[in-house]
Design an enzyme around this catalytic site. Sequence first.
Site, short mmCIF file in Angstrom:
data_model
loop_
_atom_site.label_atom_id
_atom_site.label_comp_id
_atom_site.label_asym_id
_atom_site.label_seq_id
_atom_site.Cartn_x
_atom_site.Cartn_y
_atom_site.Cartn_z
N THR A 50 1.63 -5.44 -4.08
CA THR A 50 0.18 -5.64 -4.22
C THR A 50 -0.13 -6.54 -5.42
OG1 THR A 50 -0.19 -3.48 -3.21
CG2 THR A 50 -2.03 -4.41 -4.47
N TYR A 138 12.47 1.50 -3.21
CA TYR A 138 11.32 1.06 -2.40
C TYR A 138 11.85 0.50 -1.09
CZ TYR A 138 7.06 -1.88 -1.61
OH TYR A 138 5.95 -2.50 -1.11
N LYS A 166 9.84 5.25 -2.59
CA LYS A 166 8.60 4.83 -1.93
C LYS A 166 8.97 4.43 -0.51
CE LYS A 166 4.83 1.46 -1.98
NZ LYS A 166 4.22 0.28 -2.63
#
Length: 291
Positions: A50, A138, A166
């Site tokens: 992000t 992740y 994640k």
Amino acid sequence: MLTEEQIYGIYVPVVTPFNAAGEIDLPSYQRYVNNIIKNKIHGLVVNGTTGESPTVNIQELQTLITASQQLLQGSDIPLVIGTGTNDTMSTVARTELAAGLGADAALVVVPYYSRPSQAGIIAHFRKAAEVGIPIIAYDIPGRAGVGMTVDTARTILEMDNVVGLKDCSGSPLLVSELSRLGSKPVLCGDDLSFFDMLGCGAAGGMLASANVHTAKFLSIFDQYKAGQVDAARAEYDRLLPLMKLLFKESNPAPIKWLLSVQGEIASDTLRLPMTSISESLREELGAYLAG
């Protein structure tokens, strides 16, 4: 240093604001992140997907870490820094930088583009974990081009210094199996699957959508954990139309546009190859805001 016990709730991966010249807009960053922190989130994530991490150089990363540390002074909110790249040596260097500047943990993505074997993924994470700072692994096969198998995830989560995962796999399989086996905590990274993944054993979410209506996402989590599942589901369902719009085009372009319209950041500028959202999506988001 982030512990397994602190990996729960709502972690917010923030955007990296840029000015019209494409440089980091530090005043916007400080104002906007300070507003996020005021909500008493469970974790702040800087320079993740992000945050357009592939376009942020290591000097800029240092600036973002330092600014974030200053904003979090006196707070117990953990600071997680995205340090993963598709190059293991670069990942180690960025992870060392984060450790040296006092970050609480590093978020390390499965190497993208290269599409390494499962053995290569494991070796990559082992090198990152050797730095010594806590690591959140992740998994995001949609962007990386390859994902972790359950066995690979288990192997990585058993490493010293790896404290959690994640999960952006888009399927409940991984979190369900890891939960059944009693692994380290998993945060959902797929916003549209968040509620369902809580039911499969996720400890919380690392959610880009939580940049908007942050307090409502925190309320959903709190209600769910308090056993108020129906109330949590109803609140989550009310946010679903917005979440669908925020992921209708590539993250973080829609979120940046919305934050700029709301005055949280000065501009929705992205770094190429990312570009601003289409006119049609602007109209849809505008209609959502007006409604």
